[in-house]
Design an enzyme around this catalytic site. Sequence first.
Site, PDB file in Angstrom:
ATOM      1  N   ARG A 104       0.888  -1.178   0.000  1.00 48.14           N
ATOM      2  CA  ARG A 104       0.000   0.000   0.000  1.00 48.14           C
ATOM      3  C   ARG A 104       0.918   1.218   0.000  1.00 48.14           C
ATOM      4  O   ARG A 104       1.680   1.426   0.948  1.00 48.14           O
ATOM      5  CB  ARG A 104      -0.910  -0.016   1.225  1.00 48.14           C
ATOM      6  CG  ARG A 104      -1.570   1.324   1.486  1.00 48.14           C
ATOM      7  CD  ARG A 104      -2.695   1.259   2.476  1.00 48.14           C
ATOM      8  NE  ARG A 104      -3.847   0.615   1.892  1.00 48.14           N
ATOM      9  CZ  ARG A 104      -5.071   0.626   2.422  1.00 48.14           C
ATOM     10  NH1 ARG A 104      -5.290   1.272   3.552  1.00 48.14           N
ATOM     11  NH2 ARG A 104      -6.066   0.012   1.831  1.00 48.14           N
ATOM     12  N   HIS A 131      -7.165   0.904  -6.648  1.00 46.58           N
ATOM     13  CA  HIS A 131      -7.394   0.044  -5.481  1.00 46.58           C
ATOM     14  C   HIS A 131      -8.028  -1.256  -5.999  1.00 46.58           C
ATOM     15  O   HIS A 131      -9.200  -1.542  -5.764  1.00 46.58           O
ATOM     16  CB  HIS A 131      -8.310   0.754  -4.478  1.00 46.58           C
ATOM     17  CG  HIS A 131      -8.284   0.160  -3.102  1.00 46.58           C
ATOM     18  ND1 HIS A 131      -7.514  -0.935  -2.778  1.00 46.58           N
ATOM     19  CD2 HIS A 131      -8.930   0.515  -1.955  1.00 46.58           C
ATOM     20  CE1 HIS A 131      -7.693  -1.227  -1.502  1.00 46.58           C
ATOM     21  NE2 HIS A 131      -8.547  -0.370  -0.981  1.00 46.58           N
ATOM     22  N   ASP A 230     -17.294   6.966  -1.481  1.00 44.82           N
ATOM     23  CA  ASP A 230     -16.030   6.840  -0.734  1.00 44.82           C
ATOM     24  C   ASP A 230     -15.743   8.207  -0.106  1.00 44.82           C
ATOM     25  O   ASP A 230     -16.398   9.204  -0.442  1.00 44.82           O
ATOM     26  CB  ASP A 230     -14.908   6.413  -1.703  1.00 44.82           C
ATOM     27  CG  ASP A 230     -13.542   6.259  -1.021  1.00 44.82           C
ATOM     28  OD1 ASP A 230     -13.499   6.086   0.220  1.00 44.82           O
ATOM     29  OD2 ASP A 230     -12.516   6.315  -1.738  1.00 44.82           O
ATOM     30  N   CYS A 271     -16.373   1.582   0.569  1.00 45.12           N
ATOM     31  CA  CYS A 271     -15.187   0.766   0.840  1.00 45.12           C
ATOM     32  C   CYS A 271     -14.713   0.911   2.288  1.00 45.12           C
ATOM     33  O   CYS A 271     -13.936   0.089   2.758  1.00 45.12           O
ATOM     34  CB  CYS A 271     -14.066   1.164  -0.113  1.00 45.12           C
ATOM     35  SG  CYS A 271     -13.650   2.913  -0.003  1.00 45.12           S
TER      36      CYS A 271
HETATM   37  N1  NVA Z   1      -9.884   6.681  -1.367  1.00 50.21           N
HETATM   38  C1  NVA Z   1      -9.532   6.236  -0.045  1.00 50.21           C
HETATM   39  C2  NVA Z   1      -9.728   4.766   0.089  1.00 50.21           C
HETATM   40  C3  NVA Z   1      -9.492   4.213   1.459  1.00 50.21           C
HETATM   41  C4  NVA Z   1      -9.653   2.704   1.552  1.00 50.21           C
HETATM   42  C5  NVA Z   1      -8.101   6.625   0.247  1.00 50.21           C
HETATM   43  O1  NVA Z   1      -7.241   6.460  -0.624  1.00 50.21           O
HETATM   44  O2  NVA Z   1      -7.828   7.093   1.341  1.00 50.21           O
END
Ligand code: NVA
Length: 312
Positions: A104, A131, A230, A271
């Site tokens: 990540r 993602h 989101d 999500c």
């Molecule tokens: N768009 C969000 C997703 C978190 C799972 C982020 O990148 O923070």
Amino acid sequence: MSIQLKNFLADDELNKNQLLALIELAINIKNNPADYSQVLAGKSVAMIFEKPSLRTHVSFDMGINKLGGHALYLGQQNGKLGERERVSDYAKNLSRFSDAIVARVFSHDSIQGLAEHASVPVINALCDIYHPCQALADFVTLTELFTKDKVADLSKVKLAYIGDGNNVSNSLMIMAAILGVDFTLVTPVGYEAETSIIEKTQALAKASGAKLNITSDINNIGVQDVIYTDTWISMGDEDASKKAAVLAHFAPYQVNHALMENTEASVVMHCQPAHLEEEITTELFDSDMAVVFQQAENRMWAQNAVLVSLFT
Ligand code: NVA
């Protein structure tokens, strides 16, 4: 069955057959976990996290354990990727100890650098652009929800994402286009998806026959089956001085009961983590329309499908 994955980096690197096979495999692993309990026996997975995580960390760790493997969490103690050591050296070192790398990261360049220099498979566990683990889990969830008489037909599903054009919407939109799912993207002006991602998605939708509607007009959302949202401010984009202005700009795009009624949608997805009363109301998030915990659980089964297909 061989899905023939070398890595799992970005949604557009997969074709429709590979995606459908991964979805089917995820559901099969979910229903028959014992059949897969030794797939990763004797194998170790290094997990690099440059950003916070609850679902991704836990679902990979426990998912790998369910496949008989061992997961090692690497947080920020070694500094930002590429600063204390080059990304290429990170990849080469970890390849000597581990059988796969989950990462990540802030930048998709780091994912590409890891994949280029690692001799083991690399899985993208979120970056600034994609993602893919989330999107795969979401289509596992949609397949479960829209299977009637044992037939899953995603081409009949109308899915809309409302909110920030970000990693989650990019992956969802690309996967929808590959799978032939009609997709509407509603993003406020200034928060649209990148042109290159839109063009890529348009080409994929043309090939699959999916209808694609990209707009900033919340009244142009049409009739939908599923609404997805989101956070309005992703990890790495936080700027306290701008937060009030961002919240005001996004306010008309909140997903709430009125929007569900207007669009005739019966399912809401997120999500997580959810910012209640911002992108979604508490009442809707807590309602029977929300499938957010099914999505969260399916992260594990979807990722396990990716891992199984990398090692079989
Ligand atoms: N768009 C969000 C997703 C978190 C799972 C982020 O990148 O923070």
